[in-house]
Write an enzyme that holds these catalytic residues in place. Structure first.
Site: not given
Length: 191
Positions: A103-105, A153
Site C-alpha cells: 500500500i501507499c509508497a 492500495s
C-alpha cells in the site's frame, strides 16, 4: 498459516495498525516483524507513533505465510526495500504463487524497485503513480490482481478497504462482510 506484516522505522502508522487490526478481527494470525536495521522490535512510525513488533525479521522461525503485507510510508518503505531478508521473503512468496500486498509508497518503492510487480495491474499513492507504466496503473483505491496474487492500495485513507480485500482473498466474502459490518464503514466501502 499466518500473515506476515513488515514494519520499519518510518512506516505509515495508520496503514500498519489498520492492516493488523482488520486481519486480527478476521481471526487471522498476524506476525508483525520489524525490519529495523538495529535489530529492534520497537520502531517510530512516520508520524512519530511508537509501534512494537512481535519480533524482528531475523527472529522468524518459519517462512510459510498465506500473505506478506508491506505498509507504505517514508522512509519505512525504503528501509524495507533495503532489507535483504524482506526482499528474499517477498520473492519466495511470488515464486510460490502466494499473496503479496502493498500500500501507499510500497508498491513502487519496494515491489517495483525489486521487479516484483511484473505486469500486474497495480495502484499506489498518487505521488508515485507516474512511476507505474500507464498500462499497469489503476487509479482504483484497491486493486486485486488474481494472476499475480497481488493486492495494492493508495494510502492511509484506503487502508481498511485494503485490509478487507486481504481478508476476502484469504477467508472469503462472508468473513470480510462479518468483519466490515461492526466497523461501520460507509456502504460504498463495504466489501
Amino acid at each position: 498459516m499466518s500473515v506476515l506484516v513488515l514494519v520499519a522505522p518510518g512506516s505509515e502508522e495508520i496503514e500498519t495498525v489498520a492492516i493488523v487490526d482488520t486481519l486480527v478481527r478476521a481471526s487471522i494470525e498476524v506476525v508483525l516483524a520489524s525490519c529495523c536495521p538495529a535489530g529492534q522490535r520497537q520502531i517510530r512510525a512516520s508520524r512519530g507513533v511508537q509501534i512494537v513488533a512481535d519480533c524482528h525479521l531475523n527472529e522468524l522461525t518459519g517462512r510459510d505465510f498465506e500473505a506478506i503485507v508491506v505498509p507504505g510510508g517514508l522512509p519505512g518503505s525504503e528501509v524495507i526495500r533495503d532489507t535483504p531478508l524482506a526482499i528474499d521473503l517477498l520473492k519466495e512468496q511470488a515464486l510460490l504463487g502466494r499473496w503479496r500486498a502493498a500500500i501507499c509508497a510500497a508498491p513502487v518503492v519496494v515491489l517495483q524497485h525489486h521487479h516484483l510487480l511484473g505486469d500486474a495491474r497495480a495502484t499506489c499513492h498518487p505521488v508515485f503513480q507516474a512511476k507505474l507504466p500507464p498500462g499497469q496503473l489503476s487509479t482504483d483505491r484497491v486493486v486485486r490482481d488474481e494472476v499475480h496474487r497481488l493486492i495494492t492500495s493508495q494510502g492511509p485513507g484506503s487502508a481498511i478497504e485494503f485490509a478487507l480485500e486481504i481478508v476476502r482473498v484469504l477467508r472469503g466474502d462472508e468473513t470480510a462482510h462479518a468483519v466490515a459490518g461492526p466497523m461501520v464503514l460507509s456502504p460504498s466501502l463495504m466489501p
